[in-house]
Design a protein around this motif. Structure first.
Motif, PDB file in Angstrom:
ATOM      1  N   GLU A   5       0.834  -1.207   0.000  1.00 38.08           N
ATOM      2  CA  GLU A   5       0.000   0.000   0.000  1.00 38.08           C
ATOM      3  C   GLU A   5       0.872   1.260   0.000  1.00 38.08           C
ATOM      4  O   GLU A   5       0.567   2.232  -0.697  1.00 38.08           O
ATOM      5  CB  GLU A   5      -0.936   0.007   1.202  1.00 38.08           C
ATOM      6  N   LEU A   6       1.955   1.225   0.775  1.00 38.51           N
ATOM      7  CA  LEU A   6       2.868   2.360   0.812  1.00 38.51           C
ATOM      8  C   LEU A   6       3.511   2.586  -0.558  1.00 38.51           C
ATOM      9  O   LEU A   6       3.558   3.714  -1.052  1.00 38.51           O
ATOM     10  CB  LEU A   6       3.947   2.145   1.873  1.00 38.51           C
ATOM     11  N   LEU A   7       3.976   1.511  -1.180  1.00 37.47           N
ATOM     12  CA  LEU A   7       4.557   1.620  -2.520  1.00 37.47           C
ATOM     13  C   LEU A   7       3.544   2.156  -3.529  1.00 37.47           C
ATOM     14  O   LEU A   7       3.866   3.011  -4.352  1.00 37.47           O
ATOM     15  CB  LEU A   7       5.075   0.266  -2.998  1.00 37.47           C
ATOM     16  N   ASN A   8       2.324   1.656  -3.467  1.00 37.32           N
ATOM     17  CA  ASN A   8       1.278   2.136  -4.369  1.00 37.32           C
ATOM     18  C   ASN A   8       1.013   3.630  -4.167  1.00 37.32           C
ATOM     19  O   ASN A   8       0.833   4.372  -5.132  1.00 37.32           O
ATOM     20  CB  ASN A   8      -0.011   1.338  -4.205  1.00 37.32           C
ATOM     21  N   THR A   9       0.994   4.060  -2.922  1.00 38.23           N
ATOM     22  CA  THR A   9       0.772   5.475  -2.620  1.00 38.23           C
ATOM     23  C   THR A   9       1.908   6.330  -3.169  1.00 38.23           C
ATOM     24  O   THR A   9       1.671   7.397  -3.752  1.00 38.23           O
ATOM     25  CB  THR A   9       0.638   5.693  -1.103  1.00 38.23           C
ATOM     26  N   LEU A  10       3.135   5.872  -2.999  1.00 38.59           N
ATOM     27  CA  LEU A  10       4.289   6.632  -3.468  1.00 38.59           C
ATOM     28  C   LEU A  10       4.400   6.653  -4.990  1.00 38.59           C
ATOM     29  O   LEU A  10       4.844   7.641  -5.576  1.00 38.59           O
ATOM     30  CB  LEU A  10       5.579   6.069  -2.872  1.00 38.59           C
ATOM     31  N   LEU A 121       8.665  21.018  -4.102  1.00 37.27           N
ATOM     32  CA  LEU A 121       7.577  20.627  -3.213  1.00 37.27           C
ATOM     33  C   LEU A 121       6.331  20.273  -4.018  1.00 37.27           C
ATOM     34  O   LEU A 121       5.668  19.263  -3.755  1.00 37.27           O
ATOM     35  CB  LEU A 121       7.279  21.758  -2.224  1.00 37.27           C
ATOM     36  N   LEU A 122       6.014  21.064  -5.028  1.00 35.44           N
ATOM     37  CA  LEU A 122       4.877  20.774  -5.894  1.00 35.44           C
ATOM     38  C   LEU A 122       5.043  19.415  -6.584  1.00 35.44           C
ATOM     39  O   LEU A 122       4.116  18.603  -6.597  1.00 35.44           O
ATOM     40  CB  LEU A 122       4.711  21.877  -6.948  1.00 35.44           C
ATOM     41  N   ILE A 123       6.206  19.159  -7.134  1.00 32.92           N
ATOM     42  CA  ILE A 123       6.460  17.876  -7.792  1.00 32.92           C
ATOM     43  C   ILE A 123       6.346  16.737  -6.787  1.00 32.92           C
ATOM     44  O   ILE A 123       5.794  15.680  -7.093  1.00 32.92           O
ATOM     45  CB  ILE A 123       7.841  17.874  -8.476  1.00 32.92           C
ATOM     46  N   GLY A 124       6.857  16.952  -5.575  1.00 34.91           N
ATOM     47  CA  GLY A 124       6.774  15.917  -4.544  1.00 34.91           C
ATOM     48  C   GLY A 124       5.348  15.611  -4.131  1.00 34.91           C
ATOM     49  O   GLY A 124       4.997  14.463  -3.856  1.00 34.91           O
ATOM     50  N   ILE A 125       4.510  16.607  -4.093  1.00 33.40           N
ATOM     51  CA  ILE A 125       3.110  16.407  -3.698  1.00 33.40           C
ATOM     52  C   ILE A 125       2.299  15.782  -4.829  1.00 33.40           C
ATOM     53  O   ILE A 125       1.576  14.811  -4.625  1.00 33.40           O
ATOM     54  CB  ILE A 125       2.476  17.746  -3.254  1.00 33.40           C
ATOM     55  N   LEU A 126       2.430  16.335  -6.027  1.00 37.85           N
ATOM     56  CA  LEU A 126       1.630  15.836  -7.151  1.00 37.85           C
ATOM     57  C   LEU A 126       2.170  14.541  -7.735  1.00 37.85           C
ATOM     58  O   LEU A 126       1.424  13.756  -8.306  1.00 37.85           O
ATOM     59  CB  LEU A 126       1.561  16.890  -8.258  1.00 37.85           C
ATOM     60  N   GLY A 127       3.463  14.320  -7.633  1.00 36.34           N
ATOM     61  CA  GLY A 127       4.097  13.179  -8.290  1.00 36.34           C
ATOM     62  C   GLY A 127       4.490  13.565  -9.697  1.00 36.34           C
ATOM     63  O   GLY A 127       4.129  14.637 -10.196  1.00 36.34           O
ATOM     64  N   PRO A 128       5.230  12.688 -10.375  1.00 39.28           N
ATOM     65  CA  PRO A 128       5.785  13.032 -11.676  1.00 39.28           C
ATOM     66  C   PRO A 128       4.822  12.905 -12.848  1.00 39.28           C
ATOM     67  O   PRO A 128       5.150  13.254 -13.970  1.00 39.28           O
ATOM     68  CB  PRO A 128       6.939  12.043 -11.830  1.00 39.28           C
ATOM     69  N   GLY A 129       3.622  12.391 -12.634  1.00 40.77           N
ATOM     70  CA  GLY A 129       2.678  12.197 -13.731  1.00 40.77           C
ATOM     71  C   GLY A 129       2.853  10.827 -14.372  1.00 40.77           C
ATOM     72  O   GLY A 129       3.704  10.032 -13.985  1.00 40.77           O
ATOM     73  N   THR A 130       2.034  10.573 -15.382  1.00 38.61           N
ATOM     74  CA  THR A 130       2.032   9.238 -16.000  1.00 38.61           C
ATOM     75  C   THR A 130       3.204   9.016 -16.950  1.00 38.61           C
ATOM     76  O   THR A 130       3.473   7.885 -17.331  1.00 38.61           O
ATOM     77  CB  THR A 130       0.723   9.005 -16.784  1.00 38.61           C
ATOM     78  N   LEU A 131       3.892  10.078 -17.325  1.00 39.27           N
ATOM     79  CA  LEU A 131       5.053   9.944 -18.207  1.00 39.27           C
ATOM     80  C   LEU A 131       6.309   9.855 -17.352  1.00 39.27           C
ATOM     81  O   LEU A 131       7.175  10.732 -17.359  1.00 39.27           O
ATOM     82  CB  LEU A 131       5.109  11.120 -19.181  1.00 39.27           C
TER      83      LEU A 131
END
Length: 143
Positions: A5-10, A121-131
């Motif tokens: 679950e942690l990996l999926n969240t990250l 911080l924005l990238i860390g919160i949103l994540g890198p996206g599907t690409l």
């Protein structure tokens, strides 16, 4: 929370639509290239750079944090690999630069660490996206 679950969240990172995901790809690549070009390359060219140590860390640890923040993190963010964890050294270094090292400097000098801190911080919160490799790993783990 289990390890899976942690990996999926990250790793889960979908910004909702194709335009947002492409925008994040371009944003994280351009930001990372700029950080590496301005700060990271100095670590390879032998150009003397004094790394401030306002927290009084052991000098080698302080230097290592700066090297990781300016070289390794931009590479990981560009690839989109482990982004939600990878950004923290850069956020730490730039936030210390803003709040401690440059606290008495004019805003024109303080704005660089401020902008880097907010952007990573924005990238860390949103994540890198599907690409990203994170997105690929997420789907690989959830087959």
């Amino acid at each position: 929370m289990t390890m899976m679950e942690l990996l999926n969240t990250l790793l889960h990172t979908d910004l909702g639509n194709t335009v947002n995901n492409w925008a994040m790809l371009v944003f994280r690549i351009l930001l990372s290239i700029q950080l590496f070009r301005v700060h990271g390359l100095k670590k390879f060219t032998g150009e003397e750079e004094v790394v401030p140590n306002p927290l009084g860390l052991p000098p080698k640890l302080n230097q290592m944090m700066a090297v990781v923040a300016d070289t390794v993190v931009p590479a990981l963010v560009t690839l989109g690999l482990g982004v939600r964890l990878a950004v923290w050294p850069t956020i730490g270094v730039t936030a210390v630069g803003y709040f401690i090292v440059h606290r008495r400097d004019p805003i024109a000098i303080r704005d660089v660490p401020y902008v880097y801190t907010i952007c990573f911080l924005l990238i860390g919160i949103l994540g890198p996206g599907t690409l990203s490799l994170d997105h690929y790993l997420y789907h690989l783990l959830n087959q």
